[in-house]
Write a protein that holds these residues in place. Structure first.
Motif, PDB file in Angstrom:
ATOM      1  N   VAL A  16       0.831  -1.208   0.000  1.00 34.62           N
ATOM      2  CA  VAL A  16       0.000   0.000   0.000  1.00 34.62           C
ATOM      3  C   VAL A  16       0.863   1.255   0.000  1.00 34.62           C
ATOM      4  CG1 VAL A  16      -1.656   1.325   1.367  1.00 34.62           C
ATOM      5  CG2 VAL A  16      -1.952  -1.119   1.106  1.00 34.62           C
ATOM      6  N   VAL A  17       1.974   1.204   0.732  1.00 32.29           N
ATOM      7  CA  VAL A  17       2.824   2.394   0.864  1.00 32.29           C
ATOM      8  C   VAL A  17       3.369   2.852  -0.485  1.00 32.29           C
ATOM      9  CG1 VAL A  17       4.879   3.327   1.961  1.00 32.29           C
ATOM     10  CG2 VAL A  17       3.377   1.807   3.242  1.00 32.29           C
ATOM     11  N   PRO A  18       4.044   1.997  -1.263  1.00 30.19           N
ATOM     12  CA  PRO A  18       4.520   2.472  -2.566  1.00 30.19           C
ATOM     13  C   PRO A  18       3.394   2.774  -3.548  1.00 30.19           C
ATOM     14  CG  PRO A  18       4.988   0.133  -2.278  1.00 30.19           C
ATOM     15  CD  PRO A  18       4.550   0.640  -0.957  1.00 30.19           C
ATOM     16  N   ILE A  19       2.261   2.063  -3.434  1.00 33.40           N
ATOM     17  CA  ILE A  19       1.140   2.354  -4.336  1.00 33.40           C
ATOM     18  C   ILE A  19       0.612   3.763  -4.092  1.00 33.40           C
ATOM     19  CG2 ILE A  19      -1.244   1.739  -4.913  1.00 33.40           C
ATOM     20  CD1 ILE A  19      -0.502  -1.170  -4.392  1.00 33.40           C
ATOM     21  N   LEU A  20       0.423   4.118  -2.824  1.00 32.60           N
ATOM     22  CA  LEU A  20      -0.033   5.469  -2.500  1.00 32.60           C
ATOM     23  C   LEU A  20       1.020   6.509  -2.891  1.00 32.60           C
ATOM     24  CD1 LEU A  20      -1.682   4.902   0.999  1.00 32.60           C
ATOM     25  CD2 LEU A  20      -2.852   5.427  -1.136  1.00 32.60           C
ATOM     26  N   ALA A  21       2.298   6.139  -2.739  1.00 34.92           N
ATOM     27  CA  ALA A  21       3.362   7.086  -3.064  1.00 34.92           C
ATOM     28  C   ALA A  21       3.450   7.361  -4.556  1.00 34.92           C
ATOM     29  CB  ALA A  21       4.697   6.557  -2.548  1.00 34.92           C
ATOM     30  N   MET A  22       3.053   6.391  -5.390  1.00 37.75           N
ATOM     31  CA  MET A  22       3.194   6.575  -6.839  1.00 37.75           C
ATOM     32  C   MET A  22       2.027   7.356  -7.444  1.00 37.75           C
ATOM     33  SD  MET A  22       2.200   2.955  -8.644  1.00 37.75           S
ATOM     34  CE  MET A  22       0.481   2.398  -8.683  1.00 37.75           C
ATOM     35  N   ILE A  23       0.904   7.467  -6.741  1.00 41.21           N
ATOM     36  CA  ILE A  23      -0.282   8.106  -7.323  1.00 41.21           C
ATOM     37  C   ILE A  23      -0.030   9.562  -7.724  1.00 41.21           C
ATOM     38  CG2 ILE A  23      -2.635   8.897  -6.798  1.00 41.21           C
ATOM     39  CD1 ILE A  23      -3.097   6.259  -5.370  1.00 41.21           C
ATOM     40  N   PRO A  24       0.614  10.384  -6.863  1.00 44.53           N
ATOM     41  CA  PRO A  24       0.870  11.769  -7.296  1.00 44.53           C
ATOM     42  C   PRO A  24       1.713  11.871  -8.566  1.00 44.53           C
ATOM     43  CG  PRO A  24       1.179  11.562  -4.934  1.00 44.53           C
ATOM     44  CD  PRO A  24       1.026  10.171  -5.469  1.00 44.53           C
TER      45      PRO A  24
END
Length: 632
Positions: free
Chosen positions: A160-168
């Motif tokens: 979840v952490v890298p997925i959320l980080a890549m959205i921006p």
């Protein structure tokens, strides 16, 4: 004043709706997450009682931040290492393969590459809340498929952490699309600063505050660490959740970890519930009404795809057919983190709010179908066992003796050796055709049938048996057999093999006559042999082992009445050297003169305890340092 009253009314409605819906949905087996979603839909789109769903959603996002902090606290390196193959093998393969396949399907349906990437990543994740809740309710957390499912969920939580980080960076209109070297340097410096500060400052900080003894200060410090690290990462261009997660990992080995978790947990639960209510408030019912057929078709198709991939990957990584089938059914739904990912993607305009509502609806329906999918998996496994049973005839001619032994695995085979060697006739019952064929080659007579069936137990002569020895492998199978026999044949004695200490306490609560953990005696024998090899006299070694056995039995009895945490002071946690007020030679002489009785040994050790306590130090269990006479 009127505005303030309106705000208070909304808070009361949120609390009341969440309490009612969460309790109701929990009672009917659908879980509190769906209850909160239903409450949000009812109070927002349906009744129009609360209209500012976006504001509540942003406040509720702090619940996700706290959740990732707690996940980080649980992420000890030792735990990761023990499950490394399942976490970073099966878990990583599941997220990557499932995300790639669903993302490719979304791209072929006309979505852009960034949108397809987010959709695939979000739907690849499963519901941690649903998965762990079902495992715990069915007592399957420590089973093979329970450990495999937990490993997959753990990696998904990490993902979840890298997925959320890549959205921006995927957002088409985000200022982050053009990244300067200065921004990269600031982001890297923030991560390094958080790691260094957490490594060298957090533990001393908590030690100072703990010595002050002010609980509210510790509570404020816990909130400060979570929110401060989250804001630092947000300022550096990452997600707040990533900052909280890193802070949790840094404190995973801290002695204050449990205190932090206890302080944060109420906020986590409340704010996460508020987040799910906010998601329900933000759902566009017009989209659902216009695309209801798509939702009804997409949710089962997505679940079938995930289940098929999970089953295949589980088999590749060494899981058996039954374990793989259970894991695939348990984790086939989309999870609550999908709500976070899809809402964040819509906020950054990776795709429209209508698409986000559609994906959230698909996720919600898949979660609601989870109890059905796990039931179908159980039904399929039961049918498979029935088919296996049909390969052999249930012939009980000659069955019926004083002892009925159920389960002829490695544990049951040794028990049978003891009973048969004493001249006792034993009726042995097992449900594995392969195991029976193998044992028959060695001359054993084993009756085929399942101990979970009343008619099989009747045919095997349970009414004539003086004692039933349950030696089955699986904890859930053992529990079902015990419950059946206690209900249908309450007068028979039950001697049961326990999986571990928790299972032993559960069996005692079920009223069994005797239970033993499957590794307890072998571990005691192993420890005694180790002492002998290190030069301790065999008689003294045997007395030490007897004392450990006695104290362990006393602790188990204490836990039975007072709870699992009781009797912690009875465990030995570190070696104790004799203190000045305790004469080592005199203490050793007293032990050696105590005879063979372990009771006397315990009394001698108990007598030395007050001497140690006079030094003002806590007494960690009852221990002595023993040396042979020749060494004195």
């Amino acid at each position: 004043m009127e505005h303030a009253n309106t705000q208070f009314l909304e808070i009361v409605l949120l609390l009341g709706g969440g309490i009612v819906a969460g309790t109701l949905f929990k009672r009917i087996g659908l879980g509190t997450v769906l209850g909160y979603l239903a409450a949000g839909i009812a109070m927002g789109p349906l009744l129009g009682l609360i209209r500012d769903g976006e504001k509540i959603l942003h406040i509720g996002e702090l619940g996700v931040v706290f959740l990732l902090f707690i996940i980080g606290l649980e992420l000890k390196l030792s735990r990761l290492w023990a499950l490394r193959r399942q976490i970073f093998g099966l878990g990583a393969a599941q997220v990557i393969v499932t995300g790639a396949l669903i993302g490719s399907a979304a791209f072929l349906m006309g979505f852009s590459v960034p949108a397809a990437l987010v959709i695939g990543s979000g739907l690849a994740l499963s519901s941690t809340a649903f998965g762990l809740q079902i495992l715990e309710e069915q007592g399957e957390t420590n089973t093979r498929h329970g450990q495999a499912a937990f490993s997959v969920l753990l990696f998904q939580d990490l993902a979840v952490v890298p997925i959320l980080a890549m959205i921006p960076f995927l957002a088409p209109y985000s200022s982050d699309t053009e990244i300067s070297l200065a921004q990269i340097a600031i982001s890297a410096a923030a991560v390094v600063g958080l790691i260094v500060g957490g490594r060298f400052l957090l533990n001393p900080l908590f030690r100072i505050m703990a010595s002050a003894g002010a609980r509210e200060v510790m509570l404020g410090a816990a909130l400060f660490v979570v929110l401060g690290s989250a804001m630092l990462m947000a300022a550096a261009g990452f997600s707040m959740a990533m900052g909280a997660f890193i802070a949790g990992v840094l404190l995973a080995e801290s002695s204050y970890r449990h205190e932090l978790e206890a302080n944060i947990e109420p906020f986590r639960g409340l704010l996460l519930g508020l987040f799910f209510i906010g998601v329900g408030l933000s759902i566009d019912l017009d989209v659902l009404a216009s695309d209801w057929l798509v939702i009804l078709l997409a949710a089962p198709m997505m679940m079938a795809t995930k289940a098929a991939l999970l089953y295949g990957l589980s088999r590749i990584f060494g899981e058996g057919h039954e374990s793989a089938l259970r894991v695939s059914a348990l984790l086939s739904q989309a999870g609550e983190f999908g709500f976070v990912i899809f809402s964040a993607a819509a906020a950054d305009r990776v795709f429209s709010a209508e698409v986000s509502s559609l994906l959230i609806a698909i996720t919600t329906l898949s979660m609601a179908l989870t109890p059905l999918s796990t039931y179908l998996a159980t039904l399929a496994i039961s049918r498979g066992e029935d088919e296996d049973e049909e390969q052999m005839d249930e012939d009980f001619a000659g069955a019926g003796s004083d002892v009925l032994l159920i389960g002829f695995s490695r544990f049951g085979q040794i028990v049978a050796q003891v009973l048969l060697s004493s001249g006792r006739d034993v009726t042995i019952l097992d449900s594995s055709a392969e195991r029976i064929r193998t044992a028959t080659n060695f001359g054993f007579r084993i009756f085929f049938g399942s101990g979970m069936r009343k008619d099989v137990l009747e045919a095997a002569g349970i009414r004539r048996a003086k004692l039933v020895a349950i030696c089955t492998n699986k904890q859930e199978t053992t529990n079902r057999i015990v419950d059946l026999i206690r209900e249908e044949f309450p007068n028979v004695k039950l001697y049961v093999r326990a999986y571990d200490r928790v299972h032993a306490l559960a069996l005692r609560a079920r009223g069994v006559d005797y239970e033993i953990r499957e590794t307890a005696e072998s571990a005691l024998a192993f420890g005694g042999a180790t002492l002998t090899s290190l030069g301790v006299e065999e008689t003294l070694s045997r007395r030490i082992v007897d004392d450990v056995r006695r104290r362990d039995a006393q602790r188990l009895k204490l836990q039975e009445s007072e709870g699992y945490s009781a009797g912690a002071d009875m465990m030995v946690t570190r070696a104790v050297q004799p203190e000045p007020l305790v004469e080592p030679h005199a203490a050793l002489q007293a032990v050696e003169n105590a005879g063979d009785g372990s009771e006397r040994l315990g009394e001698v050790i108990d007598e030395t305890a007050p001497l140690r306590r006079r030094r003002g130090r806590p007494f960690q269990g009852r221990r002595l340092s023993f040396r042979k006479k020749a060494e004195r």
